[in-house]
Write an enzyme that holds these catalytic residues in place. Sequence first.
Site, PDB file in Angstrom:
ATOM      1  N   CYS A 136       0.833  -1.205   0.000  1.00 35.02           N
ATOM      2  CA  CYS A 136       0.000   0.000   0.000  1.00 35.02           C
ATOM      3  C   CYS A 136       0.871   1.260   0.000  1.00 35.02           C
ATOM      4  O   CYS A 136       2.042   1.222  -0.387  1.00 35.02           O
ATOM      5  CB  CYS A 136      -0.983  -0.017   1.169  1.00 35.02           C
ATOM      6  SG  CYS A 136      -2.355   1.164   0.958  1.00 35.02           S
ATOM      7  N   ASP A 205      -3.738   1.371   9.923  1.00 36.74           N
ATOM      8  CA  ASP A 205      -4.916   2.240  10.068  1.00 36.74           C
ATOM      9  C   ASP A 205      -5.385   2.257  11.503  1.00 36.74           C
ATOM     10  O   ASP A 205      -5.930   3.255  11.989  1.00 36.74           O
ATOM     11  CB  ASP A 205      -6.026   1.774   9.141  1.00 36.74           C
ATOM     12  CG  ASP A 205      -5.659   2.132   7.712  1.00 36.74           C
ATOM     13  OD1 ASP A 205      -4.895   1.359   7.105  1.00 36.74           O
ATOM     14  OD2 ASP A 205      -6.080   3.202   7.239  1.00 36.74           O
ATOM     15  N   LYS A 216      -4.084  -2.168   5.214  1.00 36.61           N
ATOM     16  CA  LYS A 216      -4.617  -2.487   3.881  1.00 36.61           C
ATOM     17  C   LYS A 216      -4.727  -3.991   3.655  1.00 36.61           C
ATOM     18  O   LYS A 216      -3.814  -4.738   4.009  1.00 36.61           O
ATOM     19  CB  LYS A 216      -3.707  -1.841   2.833  1.00 36.61           C
ATOM     20  CG  LYS A 216      -4.092  -2.035   1.379  1.00 36.61           C
ATOM     21  CD  LYS A 216      -5.511  -1.633   1.049  1.00 36.61           C
ATOM     22  CE  LYS A 216      -5.860  -0.219   1.428  1.00 36.61           C
ATOM     23  NZ  LYS A 216      -7.306   0.078   1.328  1.00 36.61           N
TER      24      LYS A 216
HETATM   25  O1  RUB Z   1      -3.777   1.063   4.557  1.00 34.18           O
HETATM   26  C1  RUB Z   1      -3.359   2.165   4.278  1.00 34.18           C
HETATM   27  C2  RUB Z   1      -4.109   3.129   3.426  1.00 34.18           C
HETATM   28  O2  RUB Z   1      -5.374   2.652   3.044  1.00 34.18           O
HETATM   29  P1  RUB Z   1      -6.298   3.572   2.109  1.00 34.18           P
HETATM   30  O3  RUB Z   1      -5.513   3.856   0.866  1.00 34.18           O
HETATM   31  O4  RUB Z   1      -7.510   2.714   1.863  1.00 34.18           O
HETATM   32  O5  RUB Z   1      -6.631   4.824   2.874  1.00 34.18           O
HETATM   33  C3  RUB Z   1      -2.084   2.679   4.889  1.00 34.18           C
HETATM   34  O6  RUB Z   1      -1.152   1.656   5.024  1.00 34.18           O
HETATM   35  C4  RUB Z   1      -2.409   3.223   6.295  1.00 34.18           C
HETATM   36  O7  RUB Z   1      -3.509   4.105   6.223  1.00 34.18           O
HETATM   37  C5  RUB Z   1      -1.237   3.956   6.896  1.00 34.18           C
HETATM   38  O8  RUB Z   1      -0.954   5.133   6.148  1.00 34.18           O
HETATM   39  P2  RUB Z   1      -0.192   6.355   6.846  1.00 34.18           P
HETATM   40  O9  RUB Z   1       1.075   5.792   7.374  1.00 34.18           O
HETATM   41  O10 RUB Z   1       0.040   7.353   5.740  1.00 34.18           O
HETATM   42  O11 RUB Z   1      -1.054   6.878   7.934  1.00 34.18           O
END
Ligand code: RUB
Length: 323
Positions: A136, A205, A216
Amino acid sequence: MTEHEPADAVRETAESIATMEIRGAATIASAAAEALAVQASKAAESGPTASDPEAFRASMRAAARTLRETRPTAVSLPNALRYVLQRMEGGEVDELRRSVVDASEAFVQQLDRAQEDLGRVGANRLADGDTVMTHCHSTDALACVEAAVEQGKSISAVVKETRPRQQGHITAERLRDVGVPVTLIVDSAARRYLDEVDHVVVGADSIAADGGVINKIGTSGLAVNARERGVPIMTAAQTIKLHPETLTGHTVEIEMRDESEVIDPEDRGSIGDIAVENPAFDVTPPRYMDAIVTEQGQFPPESIVTLMRELFGEGAAEPWAEP
Ligand SMILES: O=C(COP(=O)(O)O)[C@H](O)[C@H](O)COP(=O)(O)O
């Protein structure tokens, strides 16, 4: 402006989060905090919310609910709303407005600082010459690789494309831009390439009280494969990813997204009566994760509950609810 009419900017931010124009847990959190500041400024400008402190407060709660309802899984979103609303104070509208704007700014600054700090912690786990595999697009995970590069380490990356939305392409571009040689692969090639990588680095998340990592869809399968191949896997996650409700036994809701992300609506007819499901996230059990890297240091997943209790106590308030 009435309590049930959040400012256009709030509705636009909510729409952008729901459609994933604004995406990724940390980015969603700062956009939500900033939208509350805009709401505060607009509400203080005119209408009943500009003269009645209770109407102002109600409009802030309504705006927070609009933002909260966009996506269910990234806890950084309610944690951001909680941070700002819990600091809303004052007897006059202008004081209330200022407290919200200040809290929003403080939150965003804290978020940036936390990401830098956790980047340095994560970078210490990476050695010169290492290859990392990513899944992701996580700004927290990227911060670790970027900090390692800043420390002068030479790092290369194998980047999973991450169906169905292909956020891996964003990761590939970001890494390329900081000089990291990137190989982009389809998700199903991950196990084959694990033999060539030294670390798997993912984001989160939400993190549950038992150390389960919600990230993800595909993260859990990757973690199981990484364990089987003997490759360490770390989650880079600021403490706003800790899910306080899981302290009281709640589970994290996994967002189910539209089937049109999986199959082109034009092809839908030709596959006929077949169910298509599109879960956006999955849960990696703590035993498959080597470390959770936060701005407060790294933790074995099973011990994250201690930090969570320290930061959130025994549960989570919902300051956006109607009193
Ligand atoms: O799973 C995702 C995004 O999912 P989506 O694209 O469905 O939002 C990322 O790995 C986390 O949100 C962490 O991101 P960060 O480290 O930038 O908070």
